[in-house]
Design an enzyme around this catalytic site. Structure first.
Site, PDB file in Angstrom:
ATOM      1  N   GLY A 158       0.833  -1.204   0.000  1.00  0.00           N
ATOM      2  CA  GLY A 158       0.000   0.000   0.000  1.00  0.00           C
ATOM      3  C   GLY A 158       0.863   1.248   0.000  1.00  0.00           C
ATOM      4  O   GLY A 158       2.010   1.248  -0.439  1.00  0.00           O
ATOM      5  N   GLY A 159       0.293   2.314   0.542  1.00  0.00           N
ATOM      6  CA  GLY A 159       1.016   3.582   0.589  1.00  0.00           C
ATOM      7  C   GLY A 159       2.296   3.482   1.393  1.00  0.00           C
ATOM      8  O   GLY A 159       3.175   4.347   1.285  1.00  0.00           O
ATOM      9  N   GLY A 393      23.904  14.963 -28.789  1.00  0.00           N
ATOM     10  CA  GLY A 393      23.329  15.427 -27.531  1.00  0.00           C
ATOM     11  C   GLY A 393      23.934  14.710 -26.337  1.00  0.00           C
ATOM     12  O   GLY A 393      24.070  15.287 -25.258  1.00  0.00           O
TER      13      GLY A 393
HETATM   14  C1  HXC Z   1      -3.330  -5.095  11.386  1.00  0.00           C
HETATM   15  C2  HXC Z   1      -2.181  -6.858  10.515  1.00  0.00           C
HETATM   16  C3  HXC Z   1      -1.971  -6.154   9.310  1.00  0.00           C
HETATM   17  C4  HXC Z   1      -2.493  -4.834   9.206  1.00  0.00           C
HETATM   18  C5  HXC Z   1      -1.056  -8.083   9.140  1.00  0.00           C
HETATM   19  N1  HXC Z   1      -1.609  -8.047  10.344  1.00  0.00           N
HETATM   20  N2  HXC Z   1      -1.270  -6.944   8.472  1.00  0.00           N
HETATM   21  N3  HXC Z   1      -2.862  -6.331  11.535  1.00  0.00           N
HETATM   22  N4  HXC Z   1      -3.154  -4.348  10.259  1.00  0.00           N
HETATM   23  N5  HXC Z   1      -2.324  -4.095   8.122  1.00  0.00           N
HETATM   24  C6  HXC Z   1      -1.596  -9.072  11.338  1.00  0.00           C
HETATM   25  C7  HXC Z   1      -2.477 -10.262  10.977  1.00  0.00           C
HETATM   26  O1  HXC Z   1      -3.812 -10.033  11.344  1.00  0.00           O
HETATM   27  C8  HXC Z   1      -1.866 -11.371  11.789  1.00  0.00           C
HETATM   28  O2  HXC Z   1      -2.308 -11.213  13.128  1.00  0.00           O
HETATM   29  C9  HXC Z   1      -0.396 -11.012  11.777  1.00  0.00           C
HETATM   30  O3  HXC Z   1      -0.314  -9.630  11.442  1.00  0.00           O
HETATM   31  C10 HXC Z   1       0.370 -11.782  10.718  1.00  0.00           C
HETATM   32  O4  HXC Z   1      -0.317 -11.648   9.477  1.00  0.00           O
HETATM   33  P1  HXC Z   1      -0.606 -12.894   8.520  1.00  0.00           P
HETATM   34  O5  HXC Z   1      -1.535 -12.453   7.481  1.00  0.00           O
HETATM   35  O6  HXC Z   1      -0.993 -14.098   9.346  1.00  0.00           O
HETATM   36  O7  HXC Z   1       0.867 -13.149   7.981  1.00  0.00           O
HETATM   37  P2  HXC Z   1       1.319 -13.572   6.530  1.00  0.00           P
HETATM   38  O8  HXC Z   1       0.509 -14.724   6.037  1.00  0.00           O
HETATM   39  O9  HXC Z   1       2.789 -13.747   6.653  1.00  0.00           O
HETATM   40  O10 HXC Z   1       0.965 -12.341   5.581  1.00  0.00           O
HETATM   41  C11 HXC Z   1       1.548 -11.084   5.786  1.00  0.00           C
HETATM   42  C12 HXC Z   1       0.857 -10.039   4.915  1.00  0.00           C
HETATM   43  C13 HXC Z   1      -0.656 -10.047   5.162  1.00  0.00           C
HETATM   44  C14 HXC Z   1       1.159 -10.332   3.418  1.00  0.00           C
HETATM   45  C15 HXC Z   1       1.517  -8.693   5.221  1.00  0.00           C
HETATM   46  O11 HXC Z   1      -0.873  -9.975   6.568  1.00  0.00           O
HETATM   47  C16 HXC Z   1      -1.368  -8.918   4.526  1.00  0.00           C
HETATM   48  O12 HXC Z   1      -1.679  -8.971   3.324  1.00  0.00           O
HETATM   49  N6  HXC Z   1      -1.649  -7.886   5.303  1.00  0.00           N
HETATM   50  C17 HXC Z   1      -2.364  -6.723   4.789  1.00  0.00           C
HETATM   51  C18 HXC Z   1      -1.493  -5.956   3.866  1.00  0.00           C
HETATM   52  C19 HXC Z   1      -2.171  -4.701   3.477  1.00  0.00           C
HETATM   53  O13 HXC Z   1      -2.965  -4.678   2.537  1.00  0.00           O
HETATM   54  N7  HXC Z   1      -1.931  -3.641   4.270  1.00  0.00           N
HETATM   55  C20 HXC Z   1      -2.621  -2.407   4.185  1.00  0.00           C
HETATM   56  C21 HXC Z   1      -1.990  -1.615   3.058  1.00  0.00           C
HETATM   57  S1  HXC Z   1      -2.730  -0.068   2.941  1.00  0.00           S
HETATM   58  P3  HXC Z   1      -2.537 -12.480  14.093  1.00  0.00           P
HETATM   59  O14 HXC Z   1      -3.227 -11.897  15.251  1.00  0.00           O
HETATM   60  O15 HXC Z   1      -3.352 -13.454  13.327  1.00  0.00           O
HETATM   61  O16 HXC Z   1      -1.145 -12.970  14.391  1.00  0.00           O
HETATM   62  C22 HXC Z   1      -1.660   0.892   3.748  1.00  0.00           C
HETATM   63  C23 HXC Z   1      -2.063   2.284   3.713  1.00  0.00           C
HETATM   64  C24 HXC Z   1      -0.883   3.167   3.915  1.00  0.00           C
HETATM   65  O17 HXC Z   1      -0.722   0.494   4.282  1.00  0.00           O
HETATM   66  C25 HXC Z   1      -1.302   4.514   3.498  1.00  0.00           C
HETATM   67  C26 HXC Z   1      -0.139   5.440   3.437  1.00  0.00           C
HETATM   68  C27 HXC Z   1      -0.476   6.647   2.602  1.00  0.00           C
END
Ligand code: HXC
Length: 503
Positions: A158-159, A393
């Protein structure tokens, strides 16, 4: 497939020599000189209760922040801990990073970010997003003032990817780090495209295709060692000189074989790094962006113990032609060096900009303009050396005196002209050759005449566009002396709110 499981004790021990500490701490222990790291904010916790988060207040809130020394110099660093809420970034986590950026900027010391995070902490909503904004703004305000290095160890989605993208250097750990604006699951729902995380934003993608990553390393340990190596070339801030390293490599080292590294035929490719390596202090070359836009080489090195930035055309790839990616790569590197006061040395052997529709559609004009812009803007000491071709150039753009080089040198093999012999004869004498009794012989004669007249450094030296035509064996000594003479250079740009880079 990417392994995102929490590190095992063995992994942690491999990193830091200790198996009893969390992964983020292990990474920081590896980065810093032994025993020098002081943690800041180890007790900070978030203040959110939604979605069961109230029961999961973990001291430090998933990021370890602090300061220590790297080879004796102060560096600030933070490491996200993927074992705490996935390393996700909430308000408190962000506040710790933002404060660290403030401290680093005020102290005039580099910052290293070890990223391993699921991005914005979903349960914290807009507070998490606000946290990113606070970090981005500080990173930009510190840009060009202190070196900023990102090591992406795990996911960066993401961001959140803008955090490393705004820094000076991004180092990715292969088959472990991923960077994308939109993850595979969302891509699938929006465009129905089925793509793996690795194919979407793995190390190969960003080090080889997009240029987002400057270095690709096999392990955490190697990535951290690369950050340490990088810091050896960089000043702590733009306000102080770069670190000088003792060297026993004399500036008049015997380089009698250097000229022979240039092939006799101008059509034979060669690796310009072989020449650059010989000119720099022994074993001092650190190539940046080695896998991306390989038709230009950008690298750090040292001459007489002083760090320099090197920009060199690479005849081994696309005959050394400049294109959009090469222009962007070189422009960025020039600006990075200029920002922190590192002198620039160019090695020129360039037949021109790559022609063709593909390149024009890529935006060759605006990307080439970035390179031109960067050279015109750079006020650090600048030495240019033309090895062979410097046509059209590309001659002007590649650190000629006209765009601000302080000292312009050329080997006797330099060919400084509007274009090569074949193209020139085709434009100027096409009709005469066609009408000749023996067109092939006439063509060859005309090309030889053109080469004799134009494909030399003579005219440029007579006009003073080249300061000296030097035998190859004098290259290291001449460049070292020129840089020594220029060490006190000041050449401030006229004041402006800020300049405006081409898009
Ligand atoms: C809260 C999160 C989290 C998040 C992961 N976890 N991402 N908790 N917010 N963004 C937590 C999970 O719930 C899980 O908790 C633990 O971390 C491990 O995650 P898993 O999914 O079990 O691990 P894995 O299979 O290794 O996958 C990792 C991952 C996946 C690829 C990063 O978790 C994922 O896709 N997360 C979301 C990524 C995403 O889209 N982020 C938001 C982007 S938008 P438990 O309790 O089960 O251990 C953004 C906006 C920024 O960032 C804006 C800036 C301008």
């Amino acid at each position: 497939m990417t392994d995102r499981s929490p590190a095992t004790p063995a992994e942690r021990a491999a990193l830091s020599g200790r198996s009893d500490i969390p992964l983020a701490h292990a990474r920081l222990e590896t980065l810093f000189d032994a025993g020098s790291f002081d943690e800041i904010g180890a007790d900070v916790v978030h203040r959110v209760d939604a979605f069961g988060l109230g029961e999961r207040r973990i001291p430090g809130d998933g990021v370890v922040t602090g300061a220590g020394t790297v080879e004796g110099r102060t560096v600030f660093a933070y490491a996200q801990d993927r074992t705490v809420l996935g390393g996700s970034l909430g308000e408190a986590h962000a506040m710790k990073i933002a404060r660290l950026l403030d401290l680093a900027d005020r102290a005039g010391a580099p910052i290293v970010a070890l990223l391993d995070s699921g991005g914005a902490r979903i349960q914290e909503g807009v507070d998490a997003l606000a946290g990113y904004g606070e970090i981005f703004r500080r990173s930009v305000r510190a840009s060009g003032r202190i070196p900023q290095i990102a090591i992406v160890c795990g996911p960066c989605a993401g961001g959140a990817v803008y955090s490393p993208a705004l820094m000076d250097f991004t180092i990715m750990v292969d088959r472990q780090a991923t960077m994308f604006l939109t993850g595979p699951r969302v891509v699938r729902t929006v465009t129905f495209e089925d793509v793996t995380a690795e194919a979407l934003g793995g190390g190969e993608v960003h080090a080889g295709r997009t240029g987002v990553a400057h270095f690709l390393c096999d392990t955490d340990t190697e990535a951290i060692a690369t950050a340490r190596a990088l810091l050896r070339y960089l000043p702590s801030s733009a306000a102080v000189p770069a670190p000088q390293h003792a060297t026993d490599d004399p500036i008049d080292r015997d380089l009698s074989g250097l000229g022979a590294l240039l092939p006799a035929s101008a059509r034979t490719p060669y690796d310009v790094r072989d020449i650059v390596r010989e000119v720099l202090d022994r074993d001092s070359l650190l190539e940046v962006h080695a896998r991306w836009a390989a038709n230009v080489v950008v690298a750090f090195g040292r001459i007489a113990g002083h760090p320099v930035g090197v920009v060199a055309n690479q005849p081994l790839v696309q005959a050394g032609c400049l294109d959009s990616a090469a222009s962007r790569k070189a422009a960025r590197f020039i600006r990075t060096c200029d920002a922190v006061g590192l002198p620039l040395v160019s090695f020129v052997d360039v037949p021109g900009f790559l022609p063709g529709r593909d390149e024009e559609l890529q935006g060759a004009i605006t990307h080439g303009a970035k390179l031109l812009y960067a050279w015109c803007e750079a006020t650090v000491p600048r030495v240019g050396l033309i090895l062979r071709k410097a046509y059209g150039g590309a001659y002007i753009v590649m650190n000629s005196k006209h765009v601000g080089a302080d000292v312009a040198l050329a080997w006797p093999s330099a060919e400084i002209a509007v274009m090569g012999a074949r193209g020139a004869v085709e434009v100027l004498l096409r009709r005469r050759i066609a009408a000749a009794d023996d067109p092939a012989a006439e063509q060859a004669r005309a090309e030889a005449e053109y080469a004799e007249h134009f494909l030399t450094p003579r005219q440029a030296a007579e006009r003073g566009h080249i300061d000296a035509v030097i035998p190859p064996e004098e290259t290291r000594r001449r460049i070292a002396r020129a840089l020594a003479h220029l060490r006190g250079k000041t050449d401030p740009l006229p004041p402006a709110r800020h300049r405006n880079m081409p898009t």
